[in-house]
Design a protein around this motif. Sequence first.
Motif: not given
Length: 206
Positions: A130, A166, A173, A194
């Motif tokens: 992320q 994604q 997410y 997270y």
Amino acid sequence: YQYRAAEYDYEPNFVQRDNLLFKLKRKQTFADRMRAFELKHGMHCGLDACAVELLEVYGVNIHNHFTPIYENIGEDNHRPFMFDFDSLLLDLFHAPLIASQLKYGPRLLPCIDMLESFLDLLFGGGRSVQLIIFECNANLWRHSIHLYLRHYLRYYVLFYWQRKQQRKYDIAYPLAFEFSSFWCADFCEYIYQYLPVFALVARPDF
């Protein structure tokens, strides 16, 4: 030397005897029981005037309700790790192909190609990354060309790369977040939600 048996007082004080374990009543949550304990002993007015024994019982009961997370070395339990966006750009701008060409102007396509190739390597091992973008880090870049590329790549990551990854890895997410600073409430909520297993961070020093 003469051995003497240690004398211990096995009788707990009133506070420990009364509230050593918070017993929840029916349809009562742990938070409700904590608030009742605080009101009973006057802890809502401040902790400075509370007895040490009372604070000890208070802390022990809170600690007993924590849920530990057991992990082996190298396992992430399918949880993502975070990568600072400016740290990624620092590695990107240090690459010989990019660094030698920036003096002629911004090279957007090579930057995008290297960015995607590097991030694909992070996803290739089965992990997911992320990207965390901090608005305050924009002030750390000294040269205008780096700041221009940062704004462009920020837009690319938020609105194109994230959706592409994604779909590619079937991830529901988000993969890119933007926060104002390290100390903002939104970033704290992200950490608690997270629980990233580790973070990749470097200091931009251009």
